[in-house]
Every structure is written in structure tokens, then in C-alpha cells.
Design an enzyme around this catalytic site. Structure first.
Site, mmCIF file in Angstrom:
data_model
loop_
_atom_site.group_PDB
_atom_site.id
_atom_site.type_symbol
_atom_site.label_atom_id
_atom_site.label_comp_id
_atom_site.label_asym_id
_atom_site.label_seq_id
_atom_site.Cartn_x
_atom_site.Cartn_y
_atom_site.Cartn_z
ATOM 1 N N LYS A 152 -26.801 -2.689 -2.520
ATOM 2 C CA LYS A 152 -26.670 -2.047 -3.817
ATOM 3 C C LYS A 152 -25.856 -2.895 -4.772
ATOM 4 C CE LYS A 152 -23.846 1.614 -1.821
ATOM 5 N NZ LYS A 152 -22.482 1.210 -1.508
ATOM 6 N N LYS A 171 -29.784 -8.812 3.565
ATOM 7 C CA LYS A 171 -29.878 -7.353 3.527
ATOM 8 C C LYS A 171 -30.075 -6.838 2.092
ATOM 9 C CE LYS A 171 -26.018 -4.754 3.414
ATOM 10 N NZ LYS A 171 -25.067 -3.658 3.552
ATOM 11 N N LYS A 184 -17.461 -11.197 2.587
ATOM 12 C CA LYS A 184 -16.957 -10.723 1.291
ATOM 13 C C LYS A 184 -15.786 -11.557 0.798
ATOM 14 C CE LYS A 184 -19.159 -6.370 1.063
ATOM 15 N NZ LYS A 184 -19.236 -4.966 0.858
HETATM 16 P P1 ATP Z 1 -23.092 -3.092 -0.202
HETATM 17 O O1 ATP Z 1 -24.526 -3.399 0.045
HETATM 18 O O2 ATP Z 1 -22.777 -2.863 -1.634
HETATM 19 O O3 ATP Z 1 -22.149 -3.980 0.504
HETATM 20 P P2 ATP Z 1 -23.592 -0.984 1.532
HETATM 21 O O4 ATP Z 1 -24.751 -0.303 0.902
HETATM 22 O O5 ATP Z 1 -23.797 -1.805 2.715
HETATM 23 O O6 ATP Z 1 -22.810 -1.701 0.405
HETATM 24 P P3 ATP Z 1 -22.433 1.574 2.059
HETATM 25 O O7 ATP Z 1 -22.758 2.206 0.784
HETATM 26 O O8 ATP Z 1 -21.151 2.034 2.559
HETATM 27 O O9 ATP Z 1 -22.451 0.022 1.957
HETATM 28 O O10 ATP Z 1 -23.568 1.825 3.129
HETATM 29 C C1 ATP Z 1 -23.997 3.096 3.397
HETATM 30 C C2 ATP Z 1 -24.930 3.109 4.552
HETATM 31 O O11 ATP Z 1 -26.158 2.466 4.227
HETATM 32 C C3 ATP Z 1 -24.406 2.400 5.799
HETATM 33 O O12 ATP Z 1 -24.691 3.209 6.917
HETATM 34 C C4 ATP Z 1 -25.200 1.128 5.871
HETATM 35 O O13 ATP Z 1 -25.375 0.698 7.186
HETATM 36 C C5 ATP Z 1 -26.513 1.567 5.271
HETATM 37 N N1 ATP Z 1 -27.230 0.439 4.665
HETATM 38 C C6 ATP Z 1 -26.816 -0.307 3.633
HETATM 39 N N2 ATP Z 1 -27.724 -1.244 3.331
HETATM 40 C C7 ATP Z 1 -28.741 -1.101 4.213
HETATM 41 C C8 ATP Z 1 -29.994 -1.770 4.420
HETATM 42 N N3 ATP Z 1 -30.364 -2.792 3.649
HETATM 43 N N4 ATP Z 1 -30.801 -1.346 5.419
HETATM 44 C C9 ATP Z 1 -30.441 -0.303 6.190
HETATM 45 N N5 ATP Z 1 -29.274 0.377 6.060
HETATM 46 C C10 ATP Z 1 -28.433 -0.006 5.077
#
Ligand code: ATP
Ligand code: LTN
Length: 328
Positions: A196, A193, A112
């Protein structure tokens, strides 16, 4: 007494099926077995520089999605992190014993911060706040996706460190992960990955996407020119789609491969789109109802904050006493 589960999601964007399959769908499953606490981690979300209006809207959205996906306020404590001051307070106590080098080596911080001209301290200290969230409630299990593994390891190191200095205070938490949904990849680049915050809208399926949009995104998901249905690392795009299929239907990748062998990508993608649409339909319907009743939503998160505050303030007093602060 039941073991405790704690987890959180940032209100920093629309939730994707990655968030759903990796985390959210795993939250409600724990409710009968464990004593569960689920938080909307808004203090974490402001490290992304999100504007106030968006943060405010997203915060309601995530709370409503928690409920729409089956979290039951009669079974779990559901609240906003900013409603419980002990999170920020405990963070300071943990901050002073955290080695700077360890924070600088965190993969998420490196990824980041690489994109920024000015790197804020909040981004660096993010894992300390997360560690505090978990230990404040004596959580034993933390349901999160695979990308959070390093943050859980960091939390464990910090627990060892604090207990080593001040005596046994925090319990050692463990990651609780789903099998197939632990790491859903981008539909446009299966080496990264699904996120969002991806700028390419086609890369992610959002929980609240309309059926037509979901179909379109799956049909245009990047695959390869081999054309045969198989589950291997040469066909990463297809592998990711099979993982999504598997996480929803609970069929193994092998079963899915044999079901579709000899059929083309088109047939597989068509079926997958229907499966995703049907899996999200009840959540979308619940969501519409829940978000339209802000009064009830408010009652739920205020009640959650009261319950969380009670547990957290007790733990913080215990920590303050161990550190040597004078009792009020
Ligand atoms: P960003 O992608 O914007 O950095 P994020 O979605 O990783 O944010 P959070 O909203 O805090 O961050 O994540 C919430 C949960 O979703 C966490 O437990 C994370 O591990 C899970 N998660 C996020 N993206 C994935 C993915 N592509 N596959 C599986 N689990 C995910
Ligand atoms: N960093 C986490 C969100 C998070 C979290 C937590 C998850 C903040 N605090 C405590 C579990 C437990 C992420 O998923 N990006």
C-alpha cells in the site's frame, strides 16, 4: 471455550487487494469458529512517519473497511490499538528481554531501514509491539499474509523466553494463512510484494479503486512476451495474475490455465478485471454507507475498546505480578 484469533492492519495507507486477499478476507471467515479480536494497529502505523491528518483519516477508513468486509461487532471485538494502554505497557516488559541482535536481523527492519538516513528505535522495536498485541489476548491463531511469517516466529521465540524466565504465562501462537492470496505481488514488478505504500499507483489495486481504474491497472500489468497462458516461474507477472484470479474464484491455477489455454493475455486480463471488480463491489457499497455514519462507527469502536481493555488489563496484571511489581 473457543480458541482465540487476533490480527491487525496498520492505518498507513489505502488497503490493496494484497491486504484483502492475504489478510482481511480471512478475518471474517474466522468469526464463527473462533473468538476473534481485530485491531487497527495505529501505534504501529506511526513508525512510518505518517502525518497526523492522514493517520486520522486512514484510521477511520480501515475501521469502516473492517466492517464493510464482513466483520461483525456482535461476533468480533474490533478496536484501535491506541485505545488500549496495555499494548504499550506490555511492550516495555517484553522489550527488556528481547535480544538486540534478533531485532537487527529482521528482514522488514533491514528493508525499511535501508531506505532511511536516520533509523528510529520504533522501527527496530516494531516486532516487540506486534508480539505484545498477540500475547496480550492469549491468541492461538494469527491470520496474516506470508510477509509476516518472521514476525510470528519472533513472537513465538519471545513467548518461550518470557515463559522460561517467569513461568508459564503466554500461550504459543501460530500463523493462520490463506492459500492462494498469501502473497500478492506488484502489478509492475512481480518480484516484489504488492504494497500500500508503493509509490507507483499502477503497481497496486486498492480496495476502493473505481472499476475503470481496476480495469486499466490489470490491462497494464506487466506480463511477458511468451504469450501463452501457463503457471510457472518464467512468467511471474502472469503467475501473480493467476494467483489473484484463483484467490477470488477459488479455482486452482491448473483449472484456470486449462480454461484459458489457447486464448491470449487480453481475454484473460479482461475476465480477471471483471472478477476483481465484482469481488470488490459489495465491499465498496458497504463502505460508502458505513463511513457516512460516523456516530455508529464511534459507538462500535468504543464498545470494542471497552471489551479489549477488560481482557488486556487482566493479562497485564498477571504479567506484572509474575515480574514482581508490587500490586496496587
Ligand atoms: P506496507 O505494504 O505499507 O509495508 P503492509 O500492507 O504490509 O504495509 P499491513 O497493513 O500491516 O502492512 O498488512 C496487513 C496485512 O496484509 C498483513 O497480514 C500482511 O501480511 C497482509 N499483506 C500485505 N501485503 C500483502 C500482499 N501483497 N499479499 C498478501 N498479503 C499481504
Ligand atoms: N505487522 C503487521 C501488523 C500487525 C499485526 C499485529 C498483525 C501489528 N500487530 C498483531 C497480526 C497480529 C503487518 O501486517 N504489517
Amino acid at each position: 471455550m473457543k480458541d482465540r484469533v487476533f490480527s491487525g492492519i496498520q492505518p498507513s495507507g489505502n488497503l490493496t487487494i494484497g491486504n484483502y486477499l492475504g489478510a482481511l478476507s480471512n478475518f471474517s471467515k474466522q468469526q464463527d469458529k473462533y473468538d476473534c479480536i481485530y485491531c487497527v494497529v495505529d501505534l504501529h502505523a506511526i513508525t512510518s512517519g505518517i502525518d497526523p491528518k492522514t493517520l486520522h483519516e486512514r484510521s477511520f477508513e480501515i475501521m469502516a473497511l473492517y466492517l464493510a468486509s464482513g466483520l461483525d461487532p456482535n461476533k468480533s471485538i474490533i478496536f484501535y490499538q491506541s485505545h488500549v494502554p496495555a499494548h504499550a505497557e506490555l511492550m516495555w516488559a517484553l522489550n527488556v528481554i528481547t535480544p538486540l541482535g534478533q531485532l537487527q536481523r529482521m528482514t522488514q527492519f533491514k528493508a525499511k531501514s535501508a531506505k532511511k538516513d536516520e533509523i528510529q528505535a520504533g522501527l527496530l522495536n516494531y516486532p516487540i509491539l506486534m508480539a505484545g498485541d498477540i500475547v496480550l489476548y492469549d491468541a492461538k491463531y494469527v491470520p496474516v499474509g506470508d510477509d509476516q511469517r518472521q514476525h510470528i516466529e519472533f513472537t513465538r521465540d519471545l513467548v518461550e523466553k518470557f515463559n522460561g524466565i517467569y513461568g508459564e504465562t503466554f500461550i504459543m501462537p501460530e500463523m493462520l494463512k490463506t492459500k492462494s492470496g498469501a502473497r500478492i505481488m506488484s502489478l509492475q514488478d512481480p518480484t516484489s510484494k504488492m504494497s500500500k505504500s508503493d509509490e507507483d499507483d499502477k503497481a497496486s489495486i486498492f480496495i476502493l479503486d473505481e472499476p475503470k481504474r481496476i480495469e486499466k491497472k490489470i490491462k497494464s500489468a506487466v506480463t511477458d512476451s511468451l504469450g501463452n497462458i501457463d503457471y510457472n516461474n518464467e512468467q511471474l507477472g502472469l503467475k501473480n495474475l493467476i494467483n489473484i484470479y484463483s484467490a477470488i474464484t477459488l479455482k486452482s491455477p491448473e483449472e484456470i490455465v486449462s480454461e484459458y489455454s489457447g486464448k491470449g493475455y487480453g481475454a484473460f486480463k479482461g475476465d480477471l478485471a471483471q472478477i476483481v471488480v465484482e469481488a470488490l463491489r459489495p465491499i465498496q457499497e458497504n463502505y460508502k454507507e458505513i463511513i457516512s455514519d460516523k456516530g455508529e462507527l464511534e459507538r462500535i469502536y468504543k464498545d470494542g475498546a471497552d471489551k479489549a481493555n477488560e481482557i488486556a488489563s487482566k493479562k497485564l496484571s498477571e504479567v506484572y505480578e509474575k515480574i514482581g511489581f508490587v500490586k496496587k
